[in-house]
Design a protein around this motif. Sequence first.
Motif, short mmCIF file in Angstrom:
data_model
loop_
_atom_site.label_atom_id
_atom_site.label_comp_id
_atom_site.label_asym_id
_atom_site.label_seq_id
_atom_site.Cartn_x
_atom_site.Cartn_y
_atom_site.Cartn_z
N UNK A 255 0.71 -1.23 -0.04
CA UNK A 255 -0.07 -0.02 -0.05
C UNK A 255 0.88 1.33 -0.11
N UNK A 256 0.44 2.24 -0.49
CA UNK A 256 1.09 3.30 -0.83
C UNK A 256 0.51 4.60 -0.60
N UNK A 257 0.62 5.13 0.80
CA UNK A 257 0.03 6.44 1.18
C UNK A 257 0.89 7.62 0.52
N UNK A 258 2.07 7.34 0.01
CA UNK A 258 3.01 8.37 -0.50
C UNK A 258 3.86 9.04 0.63
N UNK A 259 3.70 8.17 1.98
CA UNK A 259 4.58 8.46 3.05
C UNK A 259 4.39 10.05 3.63
N UNK A 301 11.05 -10.20 -5.28
CA UNK A 301 9.79 -9.26 -4.98
C UNK A 301 10.15 -8.50 -3.59
N UNK A 302 10.84 -7.18 -3.73
CA UNK A 302 10.82 -6.37 -2.52
C UNK A 302 9.63 -5.86 -2.21
N UNK A 303 9.11 -6.07 -0.91
CA UNK A 303 7.87 -5.86 -0.36
C UNK A 303 8.03 -4.76 0.72
N UNK A 304 7.15 -3.62 0.80
CA UNK A 304 7.01 -2.82 1.95
C UNK A 304 5.90 -2.30 1.84
N UNK A 305 5.18 -1.54 2.96
CA UNK A 305 4.27 -0.74 2.93
C UNK A 305 4.63 0.65 3.36
N UNK A 306 4.28 1.52 2.18
CA UNK A 306 4.65 2.93 2.45
C UNK A 306 3.57 3.67 3.29
N UNK A 307 4.21 4.19 4.57
CA UNK A 307 3.01 4.62 5.52
C UNK A 307 3.56 5.68 5.84
N UNK A 308 2.59 6.74 6.90
CA UNK A 308 3.12 7.87 7.41
C UNK A 308 3.10 7.75 9.00
#
Length: 485
Positions: A255-259, A301-308
């Motif tokens: 998921x990408x919030x945009x950070x 597959x590099x996996x991350x959740x881009x959160x704030x």
Amino acid sequence: MLAIRLVSGSTRPDTLVLPVRPVGLDAPPELAPTAYRPGDGLRAEAASLLPAARLTGAPGEVREHLRPDGEPARLWLLGVGDGDESAWRSAGAALARAAAGETQITIAISDGVAALRGLVEGLLLGSYRFRLTETGPRPALARVDVLVADPEALAGTLAEARTTAEMTRLARDLTNTPSSTKHPEWFADQVAAAASGRTDLHLRVRGPRELAAEGFGGILAVGGGSARGPRLVELDWRPAGARTHVVLVGKGITFDTGGISIKPVPAMKLMRKDMAGAAAVVAATLGAAALRLPVRVTTLAPLAENMVSGSAFRPGDVIRHYGGLTSESTNSDAEGRLVLADAMAYAVRELTPDLLVDLATLTGANAVALGKRHAALYSENDDLAAGLLAGIGAAGERAWRMPLADDYLEYLASDIADLHSSPARGAGSVVAALFLREFTGELRDRWAHLDMSAPSWSDDVHGELVKGATGWGVRGLLRWLATLG
């Protein structure tokens, strides 16, 4: 999932589908030749229906004719265009939708491999549905019998087409899953489940501790703002005697919030699709193993959740990537290239592949340039680019080769790091590709990048596509990999 079987012409169907093809601009369409030979009366009746049905023979046209006292009791006419694989794929998808309320149908086709492959992929992809609720209408179509002259001779083609469609459906499932469920560990668990029971597939999953110990700074930075830590999935298909080793890298932002550079809500609502590249390369590797393609394929597959959060990486941070290169980021919403850079640098240094290909939902600039159905392909290797484009095109997907313009390298200059990962100037898709190229090392001339953000998602029904995730890249990669053995 829909069952498809091959049957001979001796069957007596209740619902029969006959293909129709165009003849010319001023001529009515005609029944296409098939392995099945309907009786003269039925053939004449079908031919007489064509003008009244207002058919042109275009791929995907469907008309139904009831015959209460006849056998078959219902006759369907299906446009198949010029009869190539793409036309049959569109026809199969349209038939799956038109027959959604049926239980079983029988369709006659030519004995061509292309016709069967296109039909099967179209049926299975056109009938795909992703729902998390049991309410609402559910398709009733359970079986399609395909009339051919020699079922045994085409059994292999049916199996290959089914595997390709199943892997595409898997990629769609992974991409469609809401991010409340889908996080890096969950994705890694899905890969483990799909690969379980196969001794010829090797899986390694790195968690936050291993990533930190080995220096995967980009993956850790992007995943640092989430309570659900990042992962790096490494899946390896290593057949005996393989002479070519391909590494596939897929962006896996669950998921990408945009950070901290947070997206506006309209741009954020579909960010569960930001791992479509990872879904595609994993599914393609599983497909290569299922088809026993004689080429070694390693997927990263590099996996991350881009959160704030208070631990999120900040605009202006300098990130040290795997292998030592540093990048300055002034936009935390340009995160995909950071995780890809780590995985690509690792592939070059530790896996020594012959070819390196990455797939990523990387930029919105891709859609501005090429619209919703084309991916942008970047490569300095003409043979690699041509091979990928041929495989993608044969599979019914679309891509267009774009320039890696060295004139824009100055945009990547940073005062405090080796590279600037997110310059504010234009040429967004090209500059993102140039950034990734910096991590290809000695594989620079054997690398290709596919920016596939736009075609990874469909807003409407089109051919074999349904609303939602498309699974873009799985079919094209499998076609291409099959040529490398």
